[in-house]
Design a protein around this motif. Structure first.
Motif, PDB file in Angstrom:
ATOM      1  N   UNK A 207       6.740  -4.718 -15.350  1.00  0.00           N
ATOM      2  CA  UNK A 207       7.644  -4.038 -14.425  1.00  0.00           C
ATOM      3  C   UNK A 207       6.841  -3.071 -13.552  1.00  0.00           C
ATOM      4  N   UNK A 208       7.349  -2.757 -12.393  1.00  0.00           N
ATOM      5  CA  UNK A 208       6.667  -1.846 -11.477  1.00  0.00           C
ATOM      6  C   UNK A 208       6.359  -0.502 -12.140  1.00  0.00           C
ATOM      7  N   UNK A 209       7.227  -0.036 -12.999  1.00  0.00           N
ATOM      8  CA  UNK A 209       7.070   1.271 -13.646  1.00  0.00           C
ATOM      9  C   UNK A 209       5.825   1.358 -14.526  1.00  0.00           C
ATOM     10  N   UNK A 210       5.253   0.223 -14.892  1.00  0.00           N
ATOM     11  CA  UNK A 210       4.038   0.217 -15.716  1.00  0.00           C
ATOM     12  C   UNK A 210       2.767   0.489 -14.910  1.00  0.00           C
ATOM     13  N   UNK A 211       2.864   0.425 -13.584  1.00  0.00           N
ATOM     14  CA  UNK A 211       1.687   0.647 -12.744  1.00  0.00           C
ATOM     15  C   UNK A 211       1.453   2.152 -12.604  1.00  0.00           C
ATOM     16  N   UNK A 212       0.295   2.601 -13.043  1.00  0.00           N
ATOM     17  CA  UNK A 212      -0.044   4.023 -13.039  1.00  0.00           C
ATOM     18  C   UNK A 212      -0.456   4.520 -11.657  1.00  0.00           C
ATOM     19  N   UNK A 213      -1.202   3.697 -10.947  1.00  0.00           N
ATOM     20  CA  UNK A 213      -1.819   4.147  -9.699  1.00  0.00           C
ATOM     21  C   UNK A 213      -1.970   2.960  -8.761  1.00  0.00           C
ATOM     22  N   UNK A 214      -1.660   3.149  -7.491  1.00  0.00           N
ATOM     23  CA  UNK A 214      -1.790   2.088  -6.492  1.00  0.00           C
ATOM     24  C   UNK A 214      -2.657   2.585  -5.340  1.00  0.00           C
ATOM     25  N   UNK A 215      -3.690   1.829  -5.034  1.00  0.00           N
ATOM     26  CA  UNK A 215      -4.584   2.144  -3.927  1.00  0.00           C
ATOM     27  C   UNK A 215      -4.375   1.109  -2.836  1.00  0.00           C
ATOM     28  N   UNK A 216      -4.334   1.570  -1.570  1.00  0.00           N
ATOM     29  CA  UNK A 216      -4.243   0.620  -0.461  1.00  0.00           C
ATOM     30  C   UNK A 216      -5.470   0.763   0.418  1.00  0.00           C
ATOM     31  N   UNK A 217      -5.941  -0.375   0.909  1.00  0.00           N
ATOM     32  CA  UNK A 217      -7.116  -0.401   1.777  1.00  0.00           C
ATOM     33  C   UNK A 217      -6.855  -1.348   2.932  1.00  0.00           C
ATOM     34  N   UNK A 218      -7.754  -1.329   3.880  1.00  0.00           N
ATOM     35  CA  UNK A 218      -7.717  -2.293   4.968  1.00  0.00           C
ATOM     36  C   UNK A 218      -7.015  -1.816   6.217  1.00  0.00           C
ATOM     37  N   UNK A 219      -6.962  -2.715   7.157  1.00  0.00           N
ATOM     38  CA  UNK A 219      -6.378  -2.480   8.477  1.00  0.00           C
ATOM     39  C   UNK A 219      -4.958  -1.898   8.400  1.00  0.00           C
ATOM     40  N   UNK A 220      -4.130  -2.429   7.516  1.00  0.00           N
ATOM     41  CA  UNK A 220      -2.734  -1.999   7.430  1.00  0.00           C
ATOM     42  C   UNK A 220      -2.427  -1.095   6.255  1.00  0.00           C
ATOM     43  N   UNK A 221      -3.434  -0.401   5.731  1.00  0.00           N
ATOM     44  CA  UNK A 221      -3.239   0.412   4.516  1.00  0.00           C
ATOM     45  C   UNK A 221      -2.141   1.458   4.640  1.00  0.00           C
ATOM     46  N   UNK A 222      -1.930   2.004   5.841  1.00  0.00           N
ATOM     47  CA  UNK A 222      -0.887   3.027   6.001  1.00  0.00           C
ATOM     48  C   UNK A 222       0.512   2.430   5.986  1.00  0.00           C
ATOM     49  N   UNK A 223       0.614   1.113   6.050  1.00  0.00           N
ATOM     50  CA  UNK A 223       1.898   0.449   6.023  1.00  0.00           C
ATOM     51  C   UNK A 223       2.320   0.003   4.630  1.00  0.00           C
ATOM     52  N   UNK A 224       1.621   0.485   3.612  1.00  0.00           N
ATOM     53  CA  UNK A 224       1.942   0.138   2.226  1.00  0.00           C
ATOM     54  C   UNK A 224       2.757   1.287   1.635  1.00  0.00           C
ATOM     55  N   UNK A 225       4.080   1.111   1.539  1.00  0.00           N
ATOM     56  CA  UNK A 225       4.924   2.195   1.045  1.00  0.00           C
ATOM     57  C   UNK A 225       4.736   2.497  -0.430  1.00  0.00           C
ATOM     58  N   UNK A 226       4.138   1.587  -1.191  1.00  0.00           N
ATOM     59  CA  UNK A 226       3.976   1.750  -2.634  1.00  0.00           C
ATOM     60  C   UNK A 226       2.754   2.552  -3.026  1.00  0.00           C
ATOM     61  N   UNK A 227       1.880   2.825  -2.082  1.00  0.00           N
ATOM     62  CA  UNK A 227       0.565   3.377  -2.409  1.00  0.00           C
ATOM     63  C   UNK A 227       0.635   4.798  -2.980  1.00  0.00           C
ATOM     64  N   UNK A 228      -0.265   5.052  -3.893  1.00  0.00           N
ATOM     65  CA  UNK A 228      -0.470   6.399  -4.393  1.00  0.00           C
ATOM     66  C   UNK A 228      -1.465   7.105  -3.486  1.00  0.00           C
ATOM     67  N   UNK A 229      -2.457   6.345  -3.023  1.00  0.00           N
ATOM     68  CA  UNK A 229      -3.482   6.876  -2.119  1.00  0.00           C
ATOM     69  C   UNK A 229      -4.024   5.730  -1.271  1.00  0.00           C
ATOM     70  N   UNK A 230      -4.488   6.063  -0.056  1.00  0.00           N
ATOM     71  CA  UNK A 230      -5.114   5.025   0.775  1.00  0.00           C
ATOM     72  C   UNK A 230      -6.450   5.530   1.293  1.00  0.00           C
TER      73      UNK A 230
END
Length: 76
Positions: free
Chosen positions: A53-76
């Motif tokens: 389940x999504x709740x099991x994910x502790x940390x989400x990192x986004x990278x790349x051209x569209x990283x700011x468009x990732x609403x789930x991210x913890x940090x980019x």
């Protein structure tokens, strides 16, 4: 157990990987004009492959051209 996710939204492909002590699941899909929707969709697919389940994910990192468009991210 801690699970981590990385979402890379590139100009042509979007990739997601879910890890703990190794790769649990990964998904690759083409990037389109709706980067937010695609980021959510590939994350859902990866979570389904990992049987987590999504709740099991502790940390989400986004990278790349569209990283700011990732609403789930913890940090980019």
């Amino acid at each position: 157990m801690a699970y981590f996710a990385g979402i890379d939204v590139g100009s042509t492909m979007t990739k997601v990987v879910i890890l703990n002590q190794g790769i649990i699941a990964s998904v690759i899909g083409p990037t389109g004009p709706e980067q937010r929707r695609l980021a959510n969709r590939v994350m859902e697919e990866a979570l389904k492959k990992a049987a987590l389940p999504f709740q099991e994910i502790t940390y989400i990192v986004s990278t790349g051209y569209g990283r700011i468009n990732v609403p789930l991210r913890t940090i980019s």
